[in-house]
Design a protein around this motif. Structure first.
Motif: not given
Length: 418
Positions: A32-41, A70-83, A370-373
């Motif tokens: 939900i929004g740009v992920p903070a560091e450590g959110v992505i398992p 920027k956040s997704l690239r830092e997470a290691g993603c190599a392909r991107f999709f604009f939905k 509901l503070d869902v991240v």
């Protein structure tokens, strides 16, 4: 490490494409929004960043989308999709073209396709024109959308008004000739300086061909339908391994409820079809500042746990226009969203742990309240609408439904599952 990073322009659209990827065998997380560091398992294959950029100023939509990239690239993603939405919701100011331009620039990519087709839900593209069922988009209820009225069914023309770059088309005949022919057509257009390419599609097989053709592209744009072909394309390229149980969600006990804020024809039909206890909220009273949420929670308190209940702020287009004329579009929309947010908090505090939410703006307000991240994506209820589970010690089951999606019995069907 995640392979694919998706930037979605609203919350339900994010859930929609995430569910499509799960069906293709990709373990998917929606933030939900740009992920903070450590959110992505570490076990996640795809990350969908849910923004709320569909109807805001184009410059703000671009800034938020670039932050997500920027956040997704830092997470290691190599392909991107604009939905974006399968009805291409936008105006001549944007935001689809400006965001597409910005992402292409940031990735130093030469070209992106634009394909909002979702045949299973009646969205098809033929000679660049978007159809909803057997009607041109411009002949549907979307012509009267309060924020993004769609009065032109030609996606080439719509997109050309949003960008200074060349816009082209790959017609259905070249798509159905196979992925190699489609790839050659895209390359030819790129050589001619065509940066944005609308691609026809009228069947799921077309989407599979498109997915294979763009499997090496840095950026793909479209509705969730075009994601059908991507997992297989990534698998053939050795980027994705086969996995089982990718849609598993935790078991969650508790009461069930529906919050409906969408005024789409599909949601109105689902409300009419609902057989349980239903309270239609007084939207005029909401805009006047009366304590509608508190009264609604009092009504709900004696009904929770017996069967799913429904609270709706949905209405027919003429009634919505009257409300907006009386109070203003921004004030009326904000007041209703704030009310739905208060209802969500109150219902969860009262023991509702399974919640269906209808409408993109309403879903955004609810997950924020509901503070869902982040959400793990589970099994599909109807095309484009999966169950999800919030990440945390006390997960909630949430189904965030685009207003336009789902069969008339969607609300009943949803609670027959998890």
């Amino acid at each position: 490490m995640a392979i694919l990073g998706i930037i979605a322009d609203d919350f339900t659209g994010a859930t929609d494409v995430a569910g499509m990827l799960v069906k293709g065998g990709m373990r998917t997380l929606q933030t939900i929004g740009v992920p903070a560091e450590g959110v992505i398992p570490a076990d996640i294959d795809a990350v969908v960043v849910a923004l709320k950029t569909r109807s805001i100023a184009a410059k703000d939509a671009v800034a938020q989308s670039l932050a997500a990239l920027k956040s997704l690239r830092e997470a290691g993603c190599a392909r991107f999709f604009f939905k974006y939405c399968s009805t291409f919701d936008s105006t001549d100011r944007g935001n689809i073209g400006p965001v597409g331009d910005a992402l292409l620039d940031a990735l130093k990519a030469r070209q992106a396709i634009y394909c909002p087709a979702f045949p299973e839900n009646g969205r098809t593209i033929f000679f660049g024109h978007l159809f909803v069922g057997d009607l041109l988009l411009s002949d549907t209820h979307m012509r009267h959308h309060p924020l993004n009225p769609m009065t032109d069914a030609s996606l080439v023309r719509v997109l050309a008004r949003q960008t200074k770059h060349k816009v082209g088309l790959v017609p259905l005949s070249e798509v159905q000739a196979g992925s190699a022919v489609l790839r050659a057509a895209l390359d030819k257009l790129a050589a001619e300086g065509v940066r944005h390419v609308v691609v026809d599609a009228v069947a799921d097989t077309d989407l599979g061909i498109i997915g294979e053709a763009v499997g090496d592209d840095l950026l793909v744009t479209g509705g969730s339908g075009v994601a059908i072909g991507l997992p297989a394309a990534y698998r053939r390229r050795g980027l994705l391994a086969h996995k089982s149980g990718v849609d598993a969600l935790p078991e969650v006990d508790g009461a069930s409820a529906v919050l409906a804020g969408s005024c789409s024809a599909a949601t109105l039909a689902q409300i009419a079809n609902f057989k349980g206890a239903h309270l239609a909220l007084d939207t005029d009273a909401i805009c006047r500042g009366e304590p509608v949420a508190e009264e609604a929670l009092s009504w709900a308190s004696g009904k929770l746990g017996k069967a799913p209940i429904l609270l709706s702020a949905s209405d027919k287009p003429d009634a919505v226009k009257t409300l907006q004329a009386r109070y203003g579009v921004e004030k009326s929309s904000s007041a209703i969203e704030q009310t739905m947010a208060r209802l969500a908090r109150g219902l969860v505090a009262a023991g509702v742990h399974r919640l269906v939410v209808a409408g993109g703006e309403t879903s955004g307000a609810v997950v924020g309240a509901l503070d869902v991240v982040a959400l793990r994506i589970g099994p599909e209820i109807d095309p484009g609408v999966p169950w999800t589970a919030s990440v945390g010690d006390k997960p909630l089951l949430l189904a965030l439904k685009s207003g336009n999606f789902g069969a008339p019995d969607f609300f009943t069907k949803a609670f027959a599952g998890p």
